[in-house]
Scaffold this active site. Structure first.
Site: not given
Ligand code: NAP
Length: 453
Positions: A228, A262
């Site tokens: 997602e 998102c």
């Molecule tokens: P993020 O930086 O990707 O973090 C999401 C999760 O993934 C966190 O638990 C993070 O851990 C982990 N993570 C980050 N980089 C990683 C990597 N290289 N390998 C493994 N795990 C990793 O995203 P965010 O800033 O929290 O959220 C914003 C993004 O999520 C936006 O792009 C938004 O559109 C998307 N989103 C999508 C949906 C949907 O349903 N499609 C819903 C909500 C949000 P750490 O915090 O420990 O780095």
């Protein structure tokens, strides 16, 4: 390793936490593996009762949970309370509907008895984001538990207390130990956990960057994954749209949760005939949003969740302005720790960050187009495919346009929202797999054919 969380409204350290070591993670994975057979074998009604009790616990502890969400990621009090309620409703929904979704499905074949049966697969690792720190977890967890799976949560590093509160809520509802657990680990450790044989599958809600990394690891291990990811939803305004309703929808969709959603509308694609009036009314309405203390009822725009995210957003705004986008409102960081005002960029065009990338904060991009056909072309001219909405006085026309949008959810005269009764998920680089509704509960199940000759 020690991790600190910072209150985005004050800039003060909120909480300090020691990440788990390998031995602590091992004992969680062992407990989860040993809890799975009994949980999967438990009658569905009993799992449903525990889920209803979980919903009741959420409602009972909603103030606690709200305070923690607000302190950790800055959510407005009323938005946080609504989020907790939505999670409790999702628990009730799956408790009420799982029996229908999971019953055997008879199939007519040449055999004497053939049918499809749904079986749980084991422990699902959930890697979750901070933007809806409770809802994103329950969106996956309620169907996973009803399916008979167990789960391990690796939450975003800025919401560790939210993660712990979810575990407390389930424990206090009577969900047995091992059925759900939180691991406080970094992303390298999460990759290790994903490689562990006791993890059957992984679900990620987060950025494209995290998606690439986790999906690659899941692929390497041949484990099922659901992604997602981000979005840049189109908000298509046709010339016959009701201006009041459309502007109210635009403000709610772009600036709710400070734009950190998102499925927020991100690209406002407006036909020329209505563009000037829409832009003027939208700018007027957005300028009334008040940035401030998220616990204060008078605040209508919370701070962003972290200062680095605010700074990243501002870089995208500056880069877009340097390429010709016209700032109509805001577009300068607030003096507070992580605040960014409601902002609008006009004249957004291909090649600008505001056109090509996701703006995950309170910045609206205006894209002016000639007519309906060009609106559809521009709406689809993106690598994302999460949601999209169409605003028109003619719902038949809206329906026709909605069917042409390349995305996982298209809404007409309504902001795109997640509704437990509707499947949720993306197309293109917004990800794959579905959550919610009947589709969501089947994602992490073995869909098994049984054939008796
Ligand atoms: P993020 O930086 O990707 O973090 C999401 C999760 O993934 C966190 O638990 C993070 O851990 C982990 N993570 C980050 N980089 C990683 C990597 N290289 N390998 C493994 N795990 C990793 O995203 P965010 O800033 O929290 O959220 C914003 C993004 O999520 C936006 O792009 C938004 O559109 C998307 N989103 C999508 C949906 C949907 O349903 N499609 C819903 C909500 C949000 P750490 O915090 O420990 O780095």
């Amino acid at each position: 390793m020690t991790v600190e969380t910072v209150n985005p409204a004050t800039g003060e350290v909120e909480y300090t936490l020691e990440l788990m070591d390998a031995a602590a993670v091992e004992s969680i994975l062992a407990a989860s593996a040993s809890a799975f057979p009994a949980w999967a074998a438990r009658p569905l009604e009993e799992r449903g009762d525990l889920l209803r009790k979980t919903g009741a616990q959420l409602r009972m502890r909603r103030d606690d949970i709200q305070k923690t969400m607000t302190a950790e990621m800055g959510k407005l009090r009323k938005e946080a309370l609504a989020e907790v309620g939505k999670c409790a409703d999702a628990c009730d929904y799956y408790a009420d509907n799982a029996a229908r979704y999971l019953q055997d499905q008879p199939i007519a074949t040449d055999g004497s008895n053939s049918y499809v049966r749904f079986e749980p697969i084991g422990c699902v690792l959930a890697v979750m984001p901070w933007n809806f720190p409770i809802w994103q977890v329950f969106r996956f967890l309620a169907p996973a538990l009803m399916a008979g799976n167990v789960a391990v949560l690796k939450h975003a590093s800025n919401v560790p207390r939210c993660a712990d509160l979810i575990a407390e809520v389930l424990r206090d509802a009577g969900v047995p130990a091992g059925v759900f657990a939180v691991v406080h680990i970094d992303n390298d450790q999460a990759a290790e956990v994903l490689r562990d044989k006791r993890i059957a599958a992984v679900t990620l809600t987060g950025s494209e960057r995290a998606g690439r990394s986790i999906a690659a690891n899941a692929g390497d291990q041949l484990k099922k994954c659901v992604m997602e990811l981000g979005g840049s939803d189109a908000f298509v305004v046709l010339e016959d749209a009701d201006i009041e309703k459309t502007v109210a929808g635009a403000v709610a969709s772009r600036f709710g949760n400070v734009g950190q959603t998102c499925i927020a509308a991100k690209r406002f694609i407006v036909v020329d005939a209505i563009a000037d009036v829409f832009v003027q009314r939208f700018t007027e309405a957005a300028s009334k949003l008040r940035l401030g203390d998220p616990n204060d009822e008078a605040t209508t725009l919370a701070p962003m969740a972290r200062q680095d995210l605010r700074d990243e957003l501002h870089k995208q705004v500056q880069a877009s302005i340097a390429k010709g986008a016209k700032p109509l409102l805001g577009c300068e960081p607030d003096a507070s720790h992580a605040g960014y005002p409601a902002s609008i960029l006009d004249q957004v065009a291909p090649g600008m960050a505001a056109y090509d990338e996701e703006l995950f904060g309170p910045v609206a991009s205006i894209l002016r187009v000639r007519d309906e056909a060009e609106a559809i072309r521009v709406a689809n001219d993106t690598s994302f495919g999460l949601g999209g909405s169409v605003w028109t006085g003619d719902s038949e026309r809206g329906n026709r346009v909605a069917r042409q949008l390349q995305c996982g959810a298209a809404f007409v005269n309504s902001v795109v929202k997640s509704d437990v009764r509707l499947p949720f998920g993306g197309s293109k680089r917004s990800g794959f797999g579905r959550e919610l509704a009947e589709h969501g509960i089947h994602e992490f199940m073995n869909i098994k054919s049984v054939y008796v000759a």
